[in-house]
Design an enzyme around this catalytic site. Structure first.
Site, mmCIF file in Angstrom:
data_model
loop_
_atom_site.group_PDB
_atom_site.id
_atom_site.type_symbol
_atom_site.label_atom_id
_atom_site.label_comp_id
_atom_site.label_asym_id
_atom_site.label_seq_id
_atom_site.Cartn_x
_atom_site.Cartn_y
_atom_site.Cartn_z
ATOM 1 N N SER A 296 0.837 -1.194 0.000
ATOM 2 C CA SER A 296 0.000 0.000 0.000
ATOM 3 C C SER A 296 0.869 1.241 0.000
ATOM 4 C CB SER A 296 -0.896 0.013 1.241
ATOM 5 O OG SER A 296 -1.538 1.272 1.378
ATOM 6 N N TYR B 291 -2.256 -1.128 10.102
ATOM 7 C CA TYR B 291 -2.343 -1.606 8.719
ATOM 8 C C TYR B 291 -1.057 -1.268 7.974
ATOM 9 C CZ TYR B 291 -3.947 -2.023 3.879
ATOM 10 O OH TYR B 291 -4.064 -2.365 2.551
#
Length: 254
Positions: A148, A161
């Site tokens: 990400s 995350y």
């Protein structure tokens, strides 16, 4: 001839979103794709149906990741499916896409349970999936980890995350060096703001605000990510390994 003709692939978390688009893209290039799902068999079967409608080949594999026995269950189904369709258990391409996402929690409010679950699915599972897959991947294979763009910016509500995706990027780096003698490439693809079909992206105000974070002033499409994965999986990308490939639409340009 399609670029991935005769190849096999496992895409974790491919019942929807980026995983689904990736499975479709790999199948379109000729690969037989194992469509992994954790919860919705129906959604996974829809992915298979889309692939077959397009003339491709695929089968579903079920395993909830981040729980005891997950790797054994995943590979039991994978090997059975490969054997049924090809007569062998060779796996040429592994895409570690499945992830536990966060709706956004302040660091001081995050529970131990949420922390452990996210690391179990996003970091621990990909490591042991890759470890087990190496028994099936021949020389010249591909491992592609979906990270990400959040690992390159500060987003406190996404701290854990982002930490898990940072760990995944380290898996890429070290495995790339370790597997180079076998000419197995290992790379990271890092999506940014991408419309993955979640209800969140149907809110006009959200779409407009998040679109402004990209250089192109639009949300990414799952196909934007899938096309890059398909390129890395092909022979043309054999000289790319250990790379962090920014697929954020220019979100990290500043």
């Amino acid at each position: 001839m399609s670029k991935l003709s005769g190849k096999t692939a496992l895409v974790t978390g491919s019942s929807r979103g980026i995983g689904r688009a990736t499975a479709i893209a790999l199948a379109r290039e000729g690969a037989l794709v194992a469509v992994h799902y954790a919860r919705s068999q129906q959604a996974a079967q829809e992915t298979v149906a889309l692939i077959e409608k397009d003339g491709g080949r695929a089968f579903t594999v079920h395993a909830e990741l981040g729980v005891p026995g997950d790797i054994d269950q995943l590979f039991s189904g994978l090997e059975a499916g490969l054997k049924q369709h090809t007569g062998q258990t060779t796996l040429n391409i592994l895409v570690n896409n499945a992830a536990e996402t966060s709706t956004g929690t302040a660091p001081e409010d995050l529970s131990v349970e949420e922390f452990d679950k996210m690391f179990a699915v996003n970091a621990k599972a990909p490591f042991f999936i890759a470890q087990r897959a190496l028994e099936l991947i021949p020389d010249g294979g591909r491992i592609i980890n979906i990270s990400s763009g959040l690992t390159r910016v500060a987003a406190p509500s996404q701290i854990v995350y982002s930490m898990t995706k940072g760990a995944l990027e380290q898996l890429t780096l070290h495995l790339a060096r370790h597997l180079a003698p076998r000419e197995i490439t290992v790379n990271t693809v890092a999506p940014g703001t991408t419309d993955n079909g979640h209800e969140f992206w149907k809110i006009p105000e959200v779409r407009e605000q998040m679109s402004q974070t990209t250089a192109f002033k639009r949300l990414g499409d799952t196909k934007d990510i899938a096309n890059v994965v398909a390129f890395i999986a092909a022979d043309e990308a054999l000289w790319i390994t250990g790379a962090f490939i920014d697929v954020t639409g220019g979100s990290l340009l500043g």
